[in-house]
Scaffold this active site. Structure first.
Site, PDB file in Angstrom:
ATOM      1  N   ASP A 149     -38.204  50.322 -80.223  1.00 38.16           N
ATOM      2  CA  ASP A 149     -37.313  51.090 -79.352  1.00 38.16           C
ATOM      3  C   ASP A 149     -37.635  52.564 -79.596  1.00 38.16           C
ATOM      4  O   ASP A 149     -37.266  53.129 -80.626  1.00 38.16           O
ATOM      5  CB  ASP A 149     -35.846  50.783 -79.707  1.00 38.16           C
ATOM      6  CG  ASP A 149     -34.885  51.628 -78.895  1.00 38.16           C
ATOM      7  OD1 ASP A 149     -35.340  52.423 -78.051  1.00 38.16           O
ATOM      8  OD2 ASP A 149     -33.665  51.485 -79.104  1.00 38.16           O
ATOM      9  N   VAL A 150     -38.304  53.189 -78.634  1.00 32.90           N
ATOM     10  CA  VAL A 150     -38.776  54.563 -78.858  1.00 32.90           C
ATOM     11  C   VAL A 150     -37.637  55.565 -78.992  1.00 32.90           C
ATOM     12  O   VAL A 150     -37.849  56.683 -79.466  1.00 32.90           O
ATOM     13  CB  VAL A 150     -39.769  55.025 -77.753  1.00 32.90           C
ATOM     14  CG1 VAL A 150     -41.052  54.213 -77.785  1.00 32.90           C
ATOM     15  CG2 VAL A 150     -39.120  55.009 -76.372  1.00 32.90           C
ATOM     16  N   SER A 180     -45.988  46.651 -71.639  1.00 31.64           N
ATOM     17  CA  SER A 180     -45.822  45.223 -71.331  1.00 31.64           C
ATOM     18  C   SER A 180     -45.840  44.983 -69.828  1.00 31.64           C
ATOM     19  O   SER A 180     -46.124  43.875 -69.372  1.00 31.64           O
ATOM     20  CB  SER A 180     -44.495  44.715 -71.920  1.00 31.64           C
ATOM     21  OG  SER A 180     -43.459  45.643 -71.691  1.00 31.64           O
ATOM     22  N   SER A 225     -42.163  62.627 -63.807  1.00 35.58           N
ATOM     23  CA  SER A 225     -41.912  62.086 -62.463  1.00 35.58           C
ATOM     24  C   SER A 225     -41.782  63.262 -61.499  1.00 35.58           C
ATOM     25  O   SER A 225     -41.358  64.358 -61.917  1.00 35.58           O
ATOM     26  CB  SER A 225     -40.614  61.280 -62.446  1.00 35.58           C
ATOM     27  OG  SER A 225     -40.213  61.028 -61.104  1.00 35.58           O
ATOM     28  N   TYR A 261     -31.932  60.845 -65.016  1.00 30.65           N
ATOM     29  CA  TYR A 261     -33.384  60.583 -65.033  1.00 30.65           C
ATOM     30  C   TYR A 261     -34.183  61.861 -64.721  1.00 30.65           C
ATOM     31  O   TYR A 261     -35.163  62.175 -65.401  1.00 30.65           O
ATOM     32  CB  TYR A 261     -33.665  59.486 -64.007  1.00 30.65           C
ATOM     33  CG  TYR A 261     -35.088  59.018 -63.885  1.00 30.65           C
ATOM     34  CD1 TYR A 261     -35.665  58.214 -64.858  1.00 30.65           C
ATOM     35  CD2 TYR A 261     -35.860  59.359 -62.772  1.00 30.65           C
ATOM     36  CE1 TYR A 261     -36.972  57.769 -64.730  1.00 30.65           C
ATOM     37  CE2 TYR A 261     -37.168  58.911 -62.632  1.00 30.65           C
ATOM     38  CZ  TYR A 261     -37.713  58.113 -63.612  1.00 30.65           C
ATOM     39  OH  TYR A 261     -39.005  57.670 -63.481  1.00 30.65           O
ATOM     40  N   ILE A 276     -43.996  54.446 -57.198  1.00 33.87           N
ATOM     41  CA  ILE A 276     -45.026  53.487 -57.612  1.00 33.87           C
ATOM     42  C   ILE A 276     -44.456  52.063 -57.608  1.00 33.87           C
ATOM     43  O   ILE A 276     -43.312  51.841 -58.015  1.00 33.87           O
ATOM     44  CB  ILE A 276     -45.553  53.831 -59.038  1.00 33.87           C
ATOM     45  CG1 ILE A 276     -45.875  55.343 -59.161  1.00 33.87           C
ATOM     46  CG2 ILE A 276     -46.776  52.993 -59.389  1.00 33.87           C
ATOM     47  CD1 ILE A 276     -46.921  55.887 -58.215  1.00 33.87           C
ATOM     48  N   ALA A 304     -34.154  64.133 -67.679  1.00 29.09           N
ATOM     49  CA  ALA A 304     -35.079  63.649 -68.714  1.00 29.09           C
ATOM     50  C   ALA A 304     -36.517  63.973 -68.324  1.00 29.09           C
ATOM     51  O   ALA A 304     -37.315  64.437 -69.148  1.00 29.09           O
ATOM     52  CB  ALA A 304     -34.912  62.146 -68.907  1.00 29.09           C
ATOM     53  N   LYS A 305     -36.856  63.744 -67.055  1.00 27.69           N
ATOM     54  CA  LYS A 305     -38.245  63.947 -66.614  1.00 27.69           C
ATOM     55  C   LYS A 305     -38.600  65.432 -66.547  1.00 27.69           C
ATOM     56  O   LYS A 305     -39.754  65.797 -66.781  1.00 27.69           O
ATOM     57  CB  LYS A 305     -38.469  63.254 -65.271  1.00 27.69           C
ATOM     58  CG  LYS A 305     -38.384  61.722 -65.353  1.00 27.69           C
ATOM     59  CD  LYS A 305     -39.374  61.147 -66.346  1.00 27.69           C
ATOM     60  CE  LYS A 305     -39.434  59.635 -66.330  1.00 27.69           C
ATOM     61  NZ  LYS A 305     -40.371  59.111 -67.336  1.00 27.69           N
TER      62      LYS A 305
HETATM   63  P1  NAP Z   1     -41.022  49.358 -65.701  1.00 34.20           P
HETATM   64  O1  NAP Z   1     -41.865  48.505 -64.840  1.00 34.20           O
HETATM   65  O2  NAP Z   1     -39.536  49.220 -65.625  1.00 34.20           O
HETATM   66  O3  NAP Z   1     -41.518  49.196 -67.224  1.00 34.20           O
HETATM   67  C1  NAP Z   1     -40.858  49.906 -68.236  1.00 34.20           C
HETATM   68  C2  NAP Z   1     -41.590  49.718 -69.545  1.00 34.20           C
HETATM   69  O4  NAP Z   1     -40.938  50.516 -70.553  1.00 34.20           O
HETATM   70  C3  NAP Z   1     -41.585  48.286 -70.051  1.00 34.20           C
HETATM   71  O5  NAP Z   1     -42.817  48.041 -70.692  1.00 34.20           O
HETATM   72  C4  NAP Z   1     -40.437  48.295 -71.077  1.00 34.20           C
HETATM   73  O6  NAP Z   1     -40.596  47.284 -72.096  1.00 34.20           O
HETATM   74  C5  NAP Z   1     -40.600  49.677 -71.664  1.00 34.20           C
HETATM   75  N1  NAP Z   1     -39.387  50.186 -72.295  1.00 34.20           N
HETATM   76  C6  NAP Z   1     -38.149  50.333 -71.754  1.00 34.20           C
HETATM   77  N2  NAP Z   1     -37.294  50.836 -72.656  1.00 34.20           N
HETATM   78  C7  NAP Z   1     -37.984  51.006 -73.808  1.00 34.20           C
HETATM   79  C8  NAP Z   1     -37.648  51.457 -75.105  1.00 34.20           C
HETATM   80  N3  NAP Z   1     -36.402  51.871 -75.418  1.00 34.20           N
HETATM   81  N4  NAP Z   1     -38.615  51.490 -76.057  1.00 34.20           N
HETATM   82  C9  NAP Z   1     -39.876  51.092 -75.776  1.00 34.20           C
HETATM   83  N5  NAP Z   1     -40.259  50.639 -74.562  1.00 34.20           N
HETATM   84  C10 NAP Z   1     -39.317  50.592 -73.598  1.00 34.20           C
HETATM   85  O7  NAP Z   1     -41.294  50.917 -65.400  1.00 34.20           O
HETATM   86  P2  NAP Z   1     -42.505  51.623 -64.611  1.00 34.20           P
HETATM   87  O8  NAP Z   1     -42.115  51.764 -63.202  1.00 34.20           O
HETATM   88  O9  NAP Z   1     -43.793  51.018 -64.974  1.00 34.20           O
HETATM   89  O10 NAP Z   1     -42.390  53.093 -65.235  1.00 34.20           O
HETATM   90  C11 NAP Z   1     -43.181  53.523 -66.326  1.00 34.20           C
HETATM   91  C12 NAP Z   1     -42.944  55.019 -66.520  1.00 34.20           C
HETATM   92  O11 NAP Z   1     -43.276  55.724 -65.322  1.00 34.20           O
HETATM   93  C13 NAP Z   1     -41.481  55.376 -66.821  1.00 34.20           C
HETATM   94  O12 NAP Z   1     -41.427  56.441 -67.723  1.00 34.20           O
HETATM   95  C14 NAP Z   1     -40.959  55.806 -65.474  1.00 34.20           C
HETATM   96  O13 NAP Z   1     -39.860  56.649 -65.582  1.00 34.20           O
HETATM   97  C15 NAP Z   1     -42.184  56.514 -64.919  1.00 34.20           C
HETATM   98  N6  NAP Z   1     -42.187  56.649 -63.467  1.00 34.20           N
HETATM   99  C16 NAP Z   1     -42.166  55.535 -62.670  1.00 34.20           C
HETATM  100  C17 NAP Z   1     -42.168  55.715 -61.287  1.00 34.20           C
HETATM  101  C18 NAP Z   1     -42.163  54.539 -60.346  1.00 34.20           C
HETATM  102  O14 NAP Z   1     -42.086  54.784 -59.124  1.00 34.20           O
HETATM  103  N7  NAP Z   1     -42.240  53.313 -60.816  1.00 34.20           N
HETATM  104  C19 NAP Z   1     -42.185  57.006 -60.743  1.00 34.20           C
HETATM  105  C20 NAP Z   1     -42.198  58.092 -61.577  1.00 34.20           C
HETATM  106  C21 NAP Z   1     -42.215  57.910 -62.954  1.00 34.20           C
HETATM  107  P3  NAP Z   1     -40.039  45.764 -71.884  1.00 34.20           P
HETATM  108  O15 NAP Z   1     -40.992  45.116 -70.909  1.00 34.20           O
HETATM  109  O16 NAP Z   1     -40.089  45.173 -73.229  1.00 34.20           O
HETATM  110  O17 NAP Z   1     -38.661  45.898 -71.315  1.00 34.20           O
END
Ligand code: NAP
Length: 248
Positions: A64-65, A15, A143, A156, A189, A159-160
Site C-alpha cells: 500500500d503505497v 497489476s 493527469s 483527485y 484512457i 492530488a494530480k
Molecule cells: P486502474 O486500472 O484502476 O489500476 C489502478 C492500479 O493501482 C492497480 O494496479 C491497483 O492495484 C493499484 N493501486 C491502487 N491503490 C493502491 C495502493 N494504495 N497501493 C498500491 N497500488 C495501488 O487505474 P488506471 O486507469 O490504470 O490508472 C493508473 C494511473 O493513471 C493512476 O494514477 C490514475 O490516476 C492515472 N490516470 C488514469 C487516467 C485514465 O483515464 N484511466 C487518466 C489520467 C491519469 P490492485 O489491482 O491490486 O487494486
C-alpha cells in the site's frame, strides 16, 4: 531505438491498466520489473508471467503505497531481489469522485493519500539509492485534470496537481545527481478506472477529445519508456500530456 537492457524498474499499480502497459513496455525494451499491486495478487502474477515471456525478470510485491513504512520495506526488498533500482514509475492511483458539497472528508484524504502521498513515499524511499547511484529515472503519473481541474474530482485533481509540484521540486533537488524526475499527464484512457464511469460522463469526456478516441495504456507506456531512456537524459521537471489533444 530505446534500450533498457540491464535496468531495473519499479512500477506501482502494475497489476492492471496503465501500470501493466508500462511494465510490459519497459520489459519489452529489456528492463526487469518489480510489479507492485495493492490487493489483486492474481492480476499482478499475470503481469509477471507476461513479462517473463518477454525474457525479462519480474516479481510481484504487495504494497500500500500510502504507507511510508510499507514503501520503505518494498524498496529494501526490491533492492535485495534485483540488486538495485534504475527506474521508478509512480502510477498507483484511485478515484473517489463527488461534488465538494457531498464529498466525505475521508474520501478527500484517501485520494490524496494514495495518489500524492504514495508518490512522495516511494520517492522518499528510493531517494538515497538514486543519489548514491548518481543515476535514476522517476516518472510520476499525473493527469490532465491536475492541470485543468474537473468538476466532481476536487480530491483527485488536487492530488494530480500536487504530483506536478512534487515532480518539479524533486527534479530540482536531484538534477545534479543525474536523476531526472518527470510527470506524464494522461487524458482519458481505457482502463478499469474509466470503465466504472457513468455512460453520460464517458460520452462527455470523449466529446472533449479532439482526436475523438480514448487513449490506450500503450499510449502512456510509450511516453514513460521515452522518459525512462538515455535519450531523455536532458529532460527533467517536465509534464508531458498524453491526451489526444484533450487539454490543449
Ligand atoms: P486502474 O486500472 O484502476 O489500476 C489502478 C492500479 O493501482 C492497480 O494496479 C491497483 O492495484 C493499484 N493501486 C491502487 N491503490 C493502491 C495502493 N494504495 N497501493 C498500491 N497500488 C495501488 O487505474 P488506471 O486507469 O490504470 O490508472 C493508473 C494511473 O493513471 C493512476 O494514477 C490514475 O490516476 C492515472 N490516470 C488514469 C487516467 C485514465 O483515464 N484511466 C487518466 C489520467 C491519469 P490492485 O489491482 O491490486 O487494486
Amino acid at each position: 531505438m530505446i534500450n533498457l537492457t540491464g535496468k531495473n524498474a519499479i512500477v506501482t499499480g502494475s497489476s492492471r491498466g496503465i501500470g501493466k502497459a508500462v511494465a510490459l513496455k519497459l520489459a519489452s525494451l529489456g528492463a526487469n520489473v518489480a510489479v507492485v499491486y495493492a490487493g489483486n495478487r492474481e492480476k499482478a502474477e499475470e503481469t509477471v508471467a507476461e513479462i517473463e515471456k518477454l525474457g525479462a525478470k519480474a516479481k510481484a510485491y504487495s504494497c500500500d503505497v500510502s504507507s511510508l513504512h510499507d514503501a520503505q520495506n518494498l524498496v529494501s526488498e526490491v533492492i535485495a531481489d534485483f540488486g538495485g533500482i534504475d527506474i521508478l514509475v509512480n502510477n498507483a492511483g484511485i478515484i473517489k469522485d463527488g461534488l465538494v458539497l457531498s464529498m466525505k472528508e475521508e474520501d478527500f484524504d484517501k485520494v490524496i493519500s494514495v495518489n500524492l502521498k504514495g508518490s512522495f513515499n516511494m520517492i522518499k524511499s528510493t531517494y538515497q539509492h538514486f543519489m548514491k547511484k548518481r543515476y535514476g529515472r522517476i516518472i510520476n503519473i499525473s493527469s490532465v485534470v491536475g492541470i485543468n481541474g474537473n468538476a466532481g474530482q476536487a480530491n483527485y485533481a488536487s492530488a494530480k496537481a500536487g504530483i506536478i509540484g512534487l515532480t518539479k521540486s524533486v527534479a530540482k533537488e536531484l538534477a545534479a545527481r543525474k536523476v531526472t524526475v518527470n510527470a506524464v499527464a494522461p487524458g482519458f484512457i481505457d482502463t478499469d478506472m474509466t470503465g466504472s464511469m457513468p455512460e453520460k460522463a464517458r460520452e462527455a469526456a470523449l466529446n472533449a477529445i479532439p482526436m475523438k478516441r480514448m487513449g490506450q495504456g500503450e499510449d502512456i507506456a510509450n511516453a514513460v519508456a521515452f522518459l525512462a531512456s538515455d535519450e531523455a537524459s536532458y529532460i527533467t521537471g517536465e509534464v508531458l500530456k498524453v491526451d489526444g489533444g484533450m487539454a490543449i
